[in-house]
Design a protein around this motif. Structure first.
Motif: not given
Lengths: 295, 317
Positions: B93-102
């Motif tokens: 979940l963290q990688v998914a959300s941080c990728t979108l934000v990044g």
């Protein structure tokens, strides 16, 4: 109707970052503001909710004047951070330049260098502090003259070295294993930076007749300088959240067994504000000297 | 003649440097490996060997008893499953959300871009210990921004605190992953997505079809960090899910349990002082190895990608 690329991009930016913005306010800023409020109150839990009893500056006064060890530990932890910071930065810079060179077994050595990132987190470090065999190992090491005593004897008669510098050098030698083990991520960051320096720049200065020494100071160092800031921030963040940080342990103990949430929050707040000031000063000092390469 | 000697000199110089470098690297690797070796050798010792001053490094009577004891009393299988599920859920979940934000921060110019990036960095420099109590209270008396009024929900003891913070990129050190992914996307060629857009792909299609496959190295780095730090996490797990056993808690509880068990069944052991620091050290070392082992295996498989990809991440900016 299809929106133009530019328009879509503007909306897209909001859409992509929206989850974080929501999370920032709900799960970060709101608790942070509450933490500030709690530090001026005493927290009383009831079955359905919690109540606050205002205490003014009492929690801060408790932390700074009443608590028997807070001030001392606080100064120690900050001092340790400030002395280790340059060592970690220097070592990781040095290690990255080493690992960037071509030699046999490079892949293996690189993998080993980043191993501490995995091993030195959380609970393992915390248990390690009171572990008998580790303490014995440290004792054996200092007994065998690893760093400390031997160095001091070596320089004892030297009149050239002021004593504070001598103390620092000896302290540095003694904390070398810790420095090495807390440099994993920083080495990685510097290494990434070294790899991204365009080869043409090196070729150009070589044609101009620069020596390796000049090449380092005129190209490598300035090109890596933005990463200095990244690494300094990471090092500070890493140490302030470490599970074996004495102050972090003290805050936790105060919260669970000591003077309660309010006092613990006040301690954490003093700690955080100090760290923020240090970061700000470091940032101001360094950002003026940083060289930004634009291609 | 003169030419020859400078060539020889240069070769000598090169040779000296490589010898010095080898010595240095071996020394540093030794310092890094020392605790691991020490832990392994201690974990394999019976308590007599630890008492024996003549035994160093190599156990005289190697035994797996410590591992057996810890395995049973940590309830290793259960704790491992819990830890694994939690670490996997949060890191995905963290990688998914941080990728979108990044991606949003790297490729879109919109008012507030800089501010949001500064916010992400700010979350990094605030120690979690500072906000853990308010966060606990918010999840204990969860009422979704006051919408539920007095009917608060208790989310403590469930996965929800982890899921909610991970989904919104505000979990442990998520600012770092946002930073990494932003830098990564900034380094990717702009023409790629513009071409996709001209071909008629929408923003999200462009992202999933074109940008995401190209960012796999960055994803690996963020995932590994995220998984490792969640695996080793003690603070969040004990605060939000103290009712379940994860590896760190199991590790902490094991020596006490073993001590109690032995003092009940083995009168000789307790009276002869077997349950002292030496004994607990053996238990702790075996337990720590069991906690780290899955991470070592994971790292073994991923390290090649990891080291290569962090170079390509170009965290430089």
């Amino acid at each position: 109707m299809r929106l133009s690329f530019e328009k879509q991009k503007k909306i897209g930016g909001f859409l992509f970052t929206l989850p974080f913005v929501i999370g920032f306010f709900l799960f970060f800023l709101y608790p942070l503001v509450q933490a500030v409020i709690f530090s001026f109150n005493e927290l009383v839990l009831t079955s359905t909710t919690f109540e606050l009893q205002p205490r003014g500056w009492e929690n801060y006064r408790y932390a700074l004047q009443v608590h028997p060890e807070f001030t001392r530990t606080f100064v120690e932890v900050i001092g340790q951070l400030l002395t280790r910071l340059p060592l970690i930065i220097a070592f990781s810079f040095f290690a990255a330049t080493l690992l960037n060179q071509e030699f046999r077994g490079r892949a293996l050595v690189r993998a080993l260098f980043f191993l501490p990132v995995i091993m030195s987190a959380g609970i393992v470090m915390r248990l390690e502090m009171n572990d008998y065999s580790v303490i014995m190992l440290q004792a054996a090491r200092s007994g065998a003259g690893f760093g400390g005593a031997a160095l001091r004897n070596l320089f004892a008669d030297s009149a050239y070295m002021p004593s504070w510098l001598l103390d620092y050098v000896i302290g540095a030698a003694e904390s070398l294993p810790i420095v090495i083990r807390s440099s994993g991520v920083q080495i990685l960051i510097f290494l990434a930076g070294l790899q991204s320096i365009p080869r043409e720049i090196y070729e150009a200065v070589s044609v101009e007749g620069a020596t390796p020494w000049e090449r380092f100071w005129l190209v490598t160092f300035p090109m890596l300088s933005p990463l200095l800031l990244t690494n300094i921030i990471y090092t500070i963040v890493d140490s302030l959240t470490a599970m074996n940080n004495q102050l972090v342990i003290m805050i936790r103990d105060t919260m669970l067994r000591g003077a309660g949430y309010g006092a613990a929050m006040a301690m954490a707040m003093i700690y955080f504000v100090t760290i923020a000031i240090i970061l700000l000063v470091v940032y101001r000092l360094i950002s003026r000297k940083i060289f930004y390469y634009v291609d | 003649m003169l030419m020859m000697s400078t060539a020889a000199l240069r070769r000598l110089n090169k040779w000296t440097i490589s010898v010095l470098r080898t010595i240095l690297l071996i020394g540093i690797c030794f310092v890094i490996l020392l605790p691991l070796i020490n832990r392994l050798s201690t974990a394999l010792m019976p308590v007599e060997d630890l008492y024996d001053q003549s035994v160093r490094w190599i156990p005289r009577n190697p035994t797996l008893r410590n591992f057996q004891l810890v395995w049973v009393h940590m309830e290793y299988v259960k704790a491992f499953t819990n830890s694994f599920l939690l670490a996997l859920t949060t890191s995905v979940l963290q990688v998914a959300s941080c990728t979108l934000v990044g991606y949003g921060l790297a490729r879109f110019r919109f008012p507030g871009n800089g501010l949001i990036f500064a916010m992400a960095i700010f979350t990094l420099i605030v120690p979690p210990q500072l906000i853990i109590v308010p966060m606990y209270l918010n999840f204990r008396f969860f009422n979704f921004m006051g919408l539920l009024g007095d009917n608060t929900i208790n989310l403590i003891g469930t996965y929800w605190p982890f899921i909610l913070t991970s989904m919104t990129g505000t979990g442990f050190r998520n600012g770092l992953y946002i930073f990494i992914m932003r830098q990564f996307f900034r380094g990717m060629p702009r023409e790629l997505e513009e071409a996709a857009f001209i071909d008629g792909a929408g923003l999200f299609r462009t992202f999933f079809r074109v940008m995401l496959p190209g960012s796999i190295p960055g994803l690996i780095v963020a995932f590994l960090f995220s998984f490792v730090w969640q695996w080793n996490d003690y603070l969040y797990v004990t605060t939000f899910m103290s009712n379940q056993t994860f590896l760190p808690q199991a590790l902490e509880a094991a020596p006490g349990r073993i001590g109690r068990m032995l003092s009940q069944t083995d009168a000789l052991a307790s009276s002869s002082g077997f349950l002292d620091n030496h004994f607990y050290s053996l238990i702790n070392n075996a337990g720590m190895l069991l906690v780290i082992l899955p991470l070592l295996i994971l790292y073994l498989f991923m390290q090649r990608h990891f080291v290569e990809s962090i170079e390509r991440t170009g965290i430089v900016g």
